[in-house]
Design an enzyme around this catalytic site. Structure first.
Site, PDB file in Angstrom:
ATOM      1  N   LYS A 184       0.836  -1.196   0.000  1.00 45.04           N
ATOM      2  CA  LYS A 184       0.000   0.000   0.000  1.00 45.04           C
ATOM      3  C   LYS A 184       0.876   1.253   0.000  1.00 45.04           C
ATOM      4  CE  LYS A 184      -3.567   2.628   0.526  1.00 45.04           C
ATOM      5  NZ  LYS A 184      -4.382   2.834  -0.692  1.00 45.04           N
TER       6      LYS A 184
ATOM      7  N   ILE B  14      -9.845   5.933  -1.500  1.00 41.79           N
ATOM      8  CA  ILE B  14      -9.320   5.617  -0.170  1.00 41.79           C
ATOM      9  C   ILE B  14      -8.507   6.806   0.347  1.00 41.79           C
ATOM     10  CG2 ILE B  14      -7.893   3.990   1.154  1.00 41.79           C
ATOM     11  CD1 ILE B  14     -10.422   2.718  -0.119  1.00 41.79           C
TER      12      ILE B  14
ATOM     13  N   CYS C   8      -1.993   9.120  -8.254  1.00 40.43           N
ATOM     14  CA  CYS C   8      -3.189   8.795  -7.482  1.00 40.43           C
ATOM     15  C   CYS C   8      -4.239   9.876  -7.688  1.00 40.43           C
ATOM     16  CB  CYS C   8      -2.892   8.675  -5.994  1.00 40.43           C
ATOM     17  SG  CYS C   8      -4.388   8.248  -5.078  1.00 40.43           S
TER      18      CYS C   8
ATOM     19  N   LYS D  73       4.887   5.052 -11.674  1.00 41.66           N
ATOM     20  CA  LYS D  73       3.538   4.561 -11.997  1.00 41.66           C
ATOM     21  C   LYS D  73       2.740   5.641 -12.702  1.00 41.66           C
ATOM     22  CE  LYS D  73      -0.289   2.018  -9.957  1.00 41.66           C
ATOM     23  NZ  LYS D  73      -0.664   1.212  -8.792  1.00 41.66           N
TER      24      LYS D  73
ATOM     25  N   GLY E   1      -4.641  -6.370  -9.139  1.00 44.23           N
ATOM     26  CA  GLY E   1      -5.194  -5.409  -8.183  1.00 44.23           C
ATOM     27  C   GLY E   1      -6.536  -5.826  -7.638  1.00 44.23           C
TER      28      GLY E   1
HETATM   29  C1  LIG Z   1      -8.759   0.271  -3.167  1.00 36.64           C
HETATM   30  C2  LIG Z   1      -7.596   0.624  -4.034  1.00 36.64           C
HETATM   31  C3  LIG Z   1      -6.492   1.270  -3.489  1.00 36.64           C
HETATM   32  C4  LIG Z   1      -5.393   1.622  -4.269  1.00 36.64           C
HETATM   33  N1  LIG Z   1      -4.317   2.232  -3.691  1.00 36.64           N
HETATM   34  C5  LIG Z   1      -3.215   2.512  -4.441  1.00 36.64           C
HETATM   35  C6  LIG Z   1      -2.046   3.061  -3.854  1.00 36.64           C
HETATM   36  O1  LIG Z   1      -1.966   3.265  -2.641  1.00 36.64           O
HETATM   37  N2  LIG Z   1      -0.978   3.338  -4.655  1.00 36.64           N
HETATM   38  C7  LIG Z   1      -1.007   3.091  -6.004  1.00 36.64           C
HETATM   39  O2  LIG Z   1      -0.026   3.342  -6.688  1.00 36.64           O
HETATM   40  N3  LIG Z   1      -2.100   2.544  -6.583  1.00 36.64           N
HETATM   41  C8  LIG Z   1      -3.198   2.258  -5.843  1.00 36.64           C
HETATM   42  N4  LIG Z   1      -4.300   1.674  -6.440  1.00 36.64           N
HETATM   43  C9  LIG Z   1      -4.284   1.402  -7.895  1.00 36.64           C
HETATM   44  C10 LIG Z   1      -3.912  -0.055  -8.165  1.00 36.64           C
HETATM   45  O3  LIG Z   1      -2.621  -0.350  -7.715  1.00 36.64           O
HETATM   46  C11 LIG Z   1      -3.998  -0.365  -9.672  1.00 36.64           C
HETATM   47  O4  LIG Z   1      -3.099   0.467 -10.364  1.00 36.64           O
HETATM   48  C12 LIG Z   1      -5.393  -0.133 -10.244  1.00 36.64           C
HETATM   49  O5  LIG Z   1      -6.370  -0.551  -9.314  1.00 36.64           O
HETATM   50  C13 LIG Z   1      -5.631  -0.867 -11.556  1.00 36.64           C
HETATM   51  O6  LIG Z   1      -5.494  -2.257 -11.421  1.00 36.64           O
HETATM   52  P1  LIG Z   1      -6.725  -3.291 -11.157  1.00 36.64           P
HETATM   53  O7  LIG Z   1      -7.774  -2.958 -12.159  1.00 36.64           O
HETATM   54  O8  LIG Z   1      -6.132  -4.635 -11.320  1.00 36.64           O
HETATM   55  O9  LIG Z   1      -7.194  -3.030  -9.779  1.00 36.64           O
HETATM   56  C14 LIG Z   1      -5.410   1.320  -5.656  1.00 36.64           C
HETATM   57  C15 LIG Z   1      -6.516   0.659  -6.209  1.00 36.64           C
HETATM   58  C16 LIG Z   1      -7.598   0.303  -5.431  1.00 36.64           C
HETATM   59  C17 LIG Z   1      -8.756  -0.401  -6.055  1.00 36.64           C
END
Ligand SMILES: Cc1cc2nc3c(=O)[nH]c(=O)nc-3n(C[C@H](O)[C@H](O)[C@H](O)COP(=O)(O)O)c2cc1C
Ligand SMILES: Cc1cc2nc3c(=O)[nH]c(=O)nc-3n(C[C@H](O)[C@H](O)[C@H](O)COP(=O)(O)OP(=O)(O)OC[C@H]3O[C@@H](n4cnc5c(N)ncnc54)[C@H](O)[C@@H]3O)c2cc1C
Ligand code: FES
Lengths: 301, 287
Positions: free
Chosen positions: B28, B54, B113, B147, B247
């Site tokens: 996280k 979040i 973010c 990222k 994710g």
């Molecule tokens: C609940 C939640 C919290 C996330 N928190 C972060 C974070 O703290 N830092 C970050 O770089 N990406 C964060 N992401 C983005 C994910 O790492 C990822 O890039 C994004 O969800 C796309 O992938 P997915 O469709 O497989 O979830 C978060 C995503 C979700 C759903």
């Protein structure tokens, strides 16, 4: 973990009772815990849905065994679907649920024998009473779910203490159709007092009104202990009463949950929760957060 | 790998899978100070996806190093620190602490973010991307992952800036800015109104972003966005990712990441692929 639907009965209103064959869950879960159900194999709805256990296993021995389906069961609610009959066993768990959206609508159409993908048990169990007490169970609508399994577990594990407690269920809803499952408490000989906002069942008003005249009536005064589950506004009112009575209490809280096990941080409530901790890890004294554990409603000293 | 913010600090998943099987655990997002995150509701489900706001709630880098990292080191899987700051200095400070801890294998800078003010700034403007990447490059000798956000007009420009700044690899992509409304109350379904969309709904966007970045830079790329199955992961490999992150799928099934690995192995076996890396960048054009 996979279970399969044993029965899926339509109760009053939009409420349903689902029995699932899941031996491991039935044996390893505790009152107050919940599961995350995957209601669809497709990507929509994507996330699991949280449900509290309503019962685990066959339940404690009863003087009166409820025969067949509970009163109010409406067998014609979903024509053409084999819904089964209520048959609890050591291998079964039950959920009582209200249809509010897409996920619960899919559940309401699940047929007997359908496999269900279950993640659990999750969350913290309810602490059981530890001394003879005057127990107030305070439920709002579908918030009844964790209270039955609590009482059954208590009766099963501590039959003597259970007998020494004076337990009452205060059950509130908007209308008569919100009051489901009360008969399961009656067969345990727990008196049930009902309040509905439209007066269609029990007294007219909100459930906490029933508590205002709540002076202990027993010969010797027992310490009061509160367990509650229901809408946030109701639990907030209960929390106020707990403080007034200086009585400890436990609330089972609901909130939107993404995962159910502490990974998404979607379920924390308010900014009071310390950083990095889900509500599970840090129950605060304020009702209105969590979904994972039980808030201790502490008396104010 | 597991995507940041969807896998906690890894330890939340220990009951469900052998963390040792994973290529890396991306934890996280970590900031210098602990953060409380945004008000609730912070999540809302949408068709084949979810919105989240979040707000980077986290324990802070110090608590992470003292409370979480020791156990993660025992497991032995490389730990990638996803980092976040409000200023370039903060980013660099977190990166330095991550390196000093000795237990972090790489740093992934979340410059994208959508849920905190300033969060996206560094990923929207190539000059800012270049500046922060250069600063981080000086701050740490650890492998540096940047990222990227899909919420830009041309992701290639940003990718080039990150490459010029000295990034070792790019993570493509973070969430897509989105919104949902409860029509009964007419309120947004997230307390912050907008949030980041993730899950299968965004997969085509992620794949497109990866494809564009692939053509813009030579760096290794990590594919992220809506990966639920081995087949989804293969799409990203074929388009040019050398690694992928899982994710939102972790929420639906905490074992998703290892199931995807099993699925990739099965695919390789069935198709006589000796090394999964041989699939990378093998997109075939019709005709
Ligand atoms: C609940 C939640 C919290 C996330 N928190 C972060 C974070 O703290 N830092 C970050 O770089 N990406 C964060 N992401 C983005 C994910 O790492 C990822 O890039 C994004 O969800 C796309 O992938 P997915 O469709 O497989 O979830 C978060 C995503 C979700 C759903
Ligand atoms: C720990 C826990 C235990 C639960 N136990 C039970 C139970 O035993 N029986 C039961 O019927 N329900 C229970 N719930 C609530 C139940 O999970 C939701 O009603 C269900 O997820 C709704 O899914 P849906 O797809 O039908 O509705 P959606 O389409 O997701 O939502 C429909 C409407 O319901 C609201 N809603 C959704 N989830 C919740 C929630 N968790 N709390 C309040 N409102 C919500 C939404 O905001 C929306 O307005 C529990 C929730 C938690 C967190
Ligand atoms: S529901 Fe995901 S952390 Fe609580």
């Amino acid at each position: 973990m996979n279970g399969s639907v044993l029965y899926n009965l339509s109760l009053a209103g939009d409420n349903f009772l689902m029995g699932i064959f899941a031996p491991e869950l039935a044996r390893n879960s505790r009152a107050g815990q919940f599961v995350m159900l995957r209601v669809s194999e497709s990507l929509d709805p994507l996330l699991r849905r949280p449900f509290s256990f309503y019962s685990l296993g066959a339940g404690p021995a009863r003087k009166k065994q409820p025969a067949g389906n509970p009163p109010g069961t409406n067998p014609s609610a979903a024509p053409g679907i084999a819904r089964g009959t209520r048959t609890r066993s050591p291998d079964s768990v039950e959920f009582i649920y209200r249809v509010v959206g897409q996920g619960t609508r899919i559940m309401a159409h699940m047929e007997v024998g359908r496999p269900v993908d279950i993640l659990g048990p999750l969350g913290k169990p309810f602490p059981l009473p530890t001394e003879p007490s005057e127990i107030f169970l305070i439920a709002g609508g579908i918030g009844i779910a964790p209270l039955l399994v609590l009482m059954e577990e208590f009766q099963q594990r501590e039959p003597n203490l259970f007998r020494k407690c004076k337990t009452t269920l205060f059950f509130g809803g908007r209308r008569a159709a919100d009051i489901v499952g009360a008969e399961d408490f009656q067969v345990m000989e727990i008196p049930v007092r009902i309040a509905t906002e439209d007066g269609s069942l029990g007294e007219k008003g909100v459930v906490t009104d029933l508590l205002l005249d709540g002076e202990s009536s027993g010969k010797e005064k027992l310490p009061r202990l509160i367990y509650t589950c229901g809408p946030h506004a109701m639990m907030a009112a209960v929390a106020r009463l707990c403080r007034q009575w200086k009585a400890p209490g436990y609330a089972s809280l609901e909130c939107l949950m993404g995962c159910g096990f502490g990974a998404c941080l979607g379920c924390v409530v308010g900014r009071r929760t310390p950083p990095g901790r889900t509500a599970r890890a840090a129950p605060s004294q304020e009702p209105g957060h969590d979904g994972l554990g039980h808030l201790r409603l502490r008396p104010r000293v | 790998m597991t995507a940041s913010g969807t896998f906690g600090y890894g330890l939340e998943f220990e009951p469900y899978l052998d963390l040792g099987q994973l290529g890396a655990i991306v934890v996280k997002g970590l900031s210098l100070q602990p953060r409380l995150g945004n008000p609730t509701p912070r999540i809302a489900e949408t068709p084949a996806g979810m919105l989240n706001s979040i707000g980077l709630q986290n324990v802070g880098i110090e608590a992470f190093i003292s409370e979480k990292l020791p156990r993660l080191r025992e497991i032995g899987t490389p730990v990638i620190a996803n980092i976040f700051g409000e200023t370039i200095e903060e980013y660099c400070a977190v990166a330095r602490r991550a390196e000093e801890s000795g237990g972090v294998a790489a740093v992934e800078a979340n410059i994208s973010c959508p849920n905190v003010s300033k969060g996206l700034d560094f990923a929207l403007d190539p000059k800012a991307t270049l500046e922060i990447t250069r600063a981080l490059r000086k701050a740490t000798t650890l492998p540096l992952l940047i990222k990227l956000s899909p919420n830009v007009t041309d992701i290639r420009v940003i990718a080039r800036a990150a490459a010029d700044g000295g990034a070792d690899a790019l993570s493509v992509m973070n969430t897509v800015l989105g919104m949902a409304v409860d029509v009964r109350t007419r309120k947004p379904r997230l307390a912050t109104a907008t949030g980041g969309l993730s899950g299968p709904a965004v997969r085509p966007i992620a794949l497109r972003a990866l494809w564009q970045v692939r053509q813009a830079v030579k760096l290794p790329l990590i594919g992220i966005g809506g990966i639920m199955t081995a087949e989804d992961a293969l799409e990203f490999l074929i388009v040019g990712a050398t690694a992928i992150q899982v994710g939102t799928a972790n929420f639906v099934d905490p074992q998703s990441s290892v199931k995807i690995l099993d699925g990739l192995r099965a695919y390789c076996r069935e198709n006589d692929v000796a090394d999964v890396n041989s699939l990378v960048d093998t997109l075939q054009f019709p005709g």
